[in-house]
Design a protein around this motif. Sequence first.
Motif, PDB file in Angstrom:
ATOM      1  N   SER A   1       0.813  -1.217   0.000  1.00 42.41           N
ATOM      2  CA  SER A   1       0.000   0.000   0.000  1.00 42.41           C
ATOM      3  C   SER A   1       0.848   1.268   0.000  1.00 42.41           C
ATOM      4  O   SER A   1       0.330   2.360   0.222  1.00 42.41           O
TER       5      SER A   1
ATOM      6  N   ARG B   1      -8.851   7.575  -0.545  1.00 41.90           N
ATOM      7  CA  ARG B   1      -8.165   6.356  -0.976  1.00 41.90           C
ATOM      8  C   ARG B   1      -7.891   5.464   0.231  1.00 41.90           C
ATOM      9  O   ARG B   1      -7.812   5.956   1.363  1.00 41.90           O
ATOM     10  N   PRO B   2      -7.781   4.136  -0.016  1.00 41.68           N
ATOM     11  CA  PRO B   2      -7.749   3.451  -1.314  1.00 41.68           C
ATOM     12  C   PRO B   2      -9.125   3.338  -1.952  1.00 41.68           C
ATOM     13  O   PRO B   2     -10.134   3.168  -1.264  1.00 41.68           O
TER      14      PRO B   2
ATOM     15  N   GLU C   1      -8.440  -0.353  -6.330  1.00 42.38           N
ATOM     16  CA  GLU C   1      -7.062  -0.546  -5.871  1.00 42.38           C
ATOM     17  C   GLU C   1      -6.947  -1.719  -4.901  1.00 42.38           C
ATOM     18  O   GLU C   1      -5.873  -1.976  -4.373  1.00 42.38           O
ATOM     19  N   SER C   2      -8.042  -2.443  -4.684  1.00 44.00           N
ATOM     20  CA  SER C   2      -8.067  -3.534  -3.710  1.00 44.00           C
ATOM     21  C   SER C   2      -7.110  -4.643  -4.107  1.00 44.00           C
ATOM     22  O   SER C   2      -7.062  -5.071  -5.267  1.00 44.00           O
ATOM     23  N   LYS C   3      -6.363  -5.122  -3.101  1.00 43.17           N
ATOM     24  CA  LYS C   3      -5.429  -6.217  -3.302  1.00 43.17           C
ATOM     25  C   LYS C   3      -5.700  -7.385  -2.358  1.00 43.17           C
ATOM     26  O   LYS C   3      -5.137  -8.450  -2.520  1.00 43.17           O
TER      27      LYS C   3
ATOM     28  N   GLY D   1     -11.804   0.331   0.761  1.00 46.28           N
ATOM     29  CA  GLY D   1     -12.331   0.960  -0.447  1.00 46.28           C
ATOM     30  C   GLY D   1     -13.842   1.126  -0.405  1.00 46.28           C
ATOM     31  O   GLY D   1     -14.375   2.159  -0.817  1.00 46.28           O
TER      32      GLY D   1
ATOM     33  N   TRP E   1      -8.686  -6.532   3.255  1.00 44.98           N
ATOM     34  CA  TRP E   1      -8.574  -5.313   4.050  1.00 44.98           C
ATOM     35  C   TRP E   1      -8.649  -4.070   3.179  1.00 44.98           C
ATOM     36  O   TRP E   1      -9.326  -3.094   3.535  1.00 44.98           O
ATOM     37  N   THR E   2      -7.957  -4.070   2.037  1.00 47.51           N
ATOM     38  CA  THR E   2      -8.012  -2.904   1.155  1.00 47.51           C
ATOM     39  C   THR E   2      -9.376  -2.802   0.484  1.00 47.51           C
ATOM     40  O   THR E   2      -9.848  -1.697   0.198  1.00 47.51           O
TER      41      THR E   2
ATOM     42  N   LEU F   1      -1.090   3.876   2.234  1.00 52.15           N
ATOM     43  CA  LEU F   1      -2.550   3.917   2.352  1.00 52.15           C
ATOM     44  C   LEU F   1      -3.044   3.235   3.622  1.00 52.15           C
ATOM     45  O   LEU F   1      -4.027   3.669   4.220  1.00 52.15           O
ATOM     46  N   GLY F   2      -2.359   2.172   4.048  1.00 55.90           N
ATOM     47  CA  GLY F   2      -2.758   1.493   5.276  1.00 55.90           C
ATOM     48  C   GLY F   2      -2.592   2.384   6.490  1.00 55.90           C
ATOM     49  O   GLY F   2      -3.474   2.458   7.357  1.00 55.90           O
TER      50      GLY F   2
END
Length: 346
Positions: free
Chosen positions: A229, A248-249, A253-255, A263, A258-259, A314-315
């Motif tokens: 991130s 953001r995120p 942009e999710s991976k 989002g 958690w992201t 971002l985290g």
Amino acid sequence: MAICLVFYRYIIIHSGDSWRYWNLPSIGGEASYNWLDFFGTGTYFMYWVNYPFSQIGGLGYLSGTLLYGSLSYFGFLLAFDIVNSTFTKPSKKYIPQIALLILLFPNVHFWTAGVGKESLLWLGLMLVLFGVQRFPNKLIFIPIGLFLSLMVRPIQGLVLTISVLTALPFHKILSPYRRKLIPVAVFLIFSIFAYRYILGSLIYGFNLRWIGDILEWQNQYLASFGGASAINMNDYNWLEKISTILFRPFVWESKDFWTFAAGVENIFNLAFSILGFWSLYQLKFQFKIPLYLWTVLAYGLLLSILFSLTLNNLGIIMRMKSIYFPFFSIIALHLYYEVAKEKLEK
């Protein structure tokens, strides 16, 4: 309390500062510590607070997680009480319910559910907001909340102090003394900035260059950790920096889970922001919100600007903004509430 278990599991798998705050023997090379040796601000304050429970009482990390979750739960009780009393005469019955649901957004619950600075910062912020809203009857809550915030993370405590000094002189009860209070508040705010400048200048020299050097060091320090991130905020313009802090995120942009969760929540944040700007336009740009919301708005905006200069992950951004960001959506909803109320009166 269920999210406490999620947080506990997350730290057990991924580790983090939270584990270090509680398990003091895992740091440094010394075999034993004295409780008073840890008293200080920031991370040392976390060690000092946890020492009697983890080292003397022998409580495990799970117990610490539940303990911190209970502290932040008290903060949520204050938050629900504050928000619930804000929409006392709803023009549309569902508005107060939506405002309370905003306090259930998962990001703030996750980061305040376990051992960590955000739990205490959240509690400190709620104590201050409760004191501002119930001023002067609950005035004592303000210095308690400010002290807690200053001890946990001094820079955020100073920003919160500036926000209180900016808003409180405009309380209707203090209107007879406003001409005297505003210069005092301005002087105190100036003193805070002077204090921070002198504190840094004694180490780095009396010039402005060291401020940029510190910001650059902070960016390089965070970038050194890498991570999925990580982002290069140095290449962003101001609009991109602020939009990154606020929204953001993005979902695309999710991976991982958690992201993706972050989002999805940011979609709601963006939707409420659009609603707020639309409502502000309908109100002819009259910012009709209670004083405690002015306080948290100033706090959040100042921190967002500060974070746009110092954060590049971002985290970390989601964690750092968690304690004030739900109130941005509540502010937007309150502006819509004022629009609905005006239409009803017409």
